[in-house]
Design a protein around this motif. Structure first.
Motif, PDB file in Angstrom:
ATOM      1  N   SER A 167       0.760  -1.201   0.127  1.00 45.04           N
ATOM      2  CA  SER A 167      -0.118  -0.130  -0.007  1.00 45.04           C
ATOM      3  C   SER A 167       0.658   1.294   0.121  1.00 45.04           C
ATOM      4  O   SER A 167       0.521   2.286  -0.664  1.00 45.04           O
ATOM      5  CB  SER A 167      -0.983   0.131   1.288  1.00 45.04           C
ATOM      6  N   ILE A 209      -7.088   2.596  -2.667  1.00 37.86           N
ATOM      7  CA  ILE A 209      -6.415   1.246  -2.838  1.00 37.86           C
ATOM      8  C   ILE A 209      -7.664   0.243  -2.454  1.00 37.86           C
ATOM      9  O   ILE A 209      -8.229   0.488  -1.240  1.00 37.86           O
ATOM     10  CB  ILE A 209      -5.106   0.860  -1.857  1.00 37.86           C
ATOM     11  N   HIS A 267       0.502   3.645  -3.623  1.00 34.73           N
ATOM     12  CA  HIS A 267      -0.281   4.769  -3.103  1.00 34.73           C
ATOM     13  C   HIS A 267      -0.150   5.877  -4.284  1.00 34.73           C
ATOM     14  O   HIS A 267      -1.069   6.741  -4.398  1.00 34.73           O
ATOM     15  CB  HIS A 267       0.281   5.276  -1.810  1.00 34.73           C
TER      16      HIS A 267
END
Length: 85
Positions: free
Chosen positions: A12, A64, A16
């Motif tokens: 993540s 996400i 990002h």
């Protein structure tokens, strides 16, 4: 579960910067219904499913998407036998 969590957090942070991304965790039907004589597997898949839902909420502001993929069972399960066992 620890490795799945750490991998999800690391990914993540890396993705990002993209406009939209998805992370898919492989779960199991065992997360939604118990299998006899296999509590460790059922509880670990339930935990993975719950973690996936929580991360989906927490990281939604970063665009996400977290998904849990559960495979389809292609054979009949004898639930009546499993419940009685």
């Amino acid at each position: 579960l620890y490795l799945a969590y750490e991998t999800s957090i690391c990914l993540s942070d890396l993705i990002h910067k993209s406009q939209k991304a998805s992370i898919i965790n492989i779960t199991s039907i065992g997360a939604h219904m118990g299998f006899p004589k296999n509590p460790a597997y059922v509880s670990s898949k339930s935990a993975l499913s719950g973690m996936t839902k929580a991360l989906a909420i927490d990281l939604a502001p970063k665009n996400i998407i977290f998904k849990g993929l559960t495979s389809k069972i292609n054979y009949p399960i004898r639930l009546s036998h499993s419940i009685r066992s």
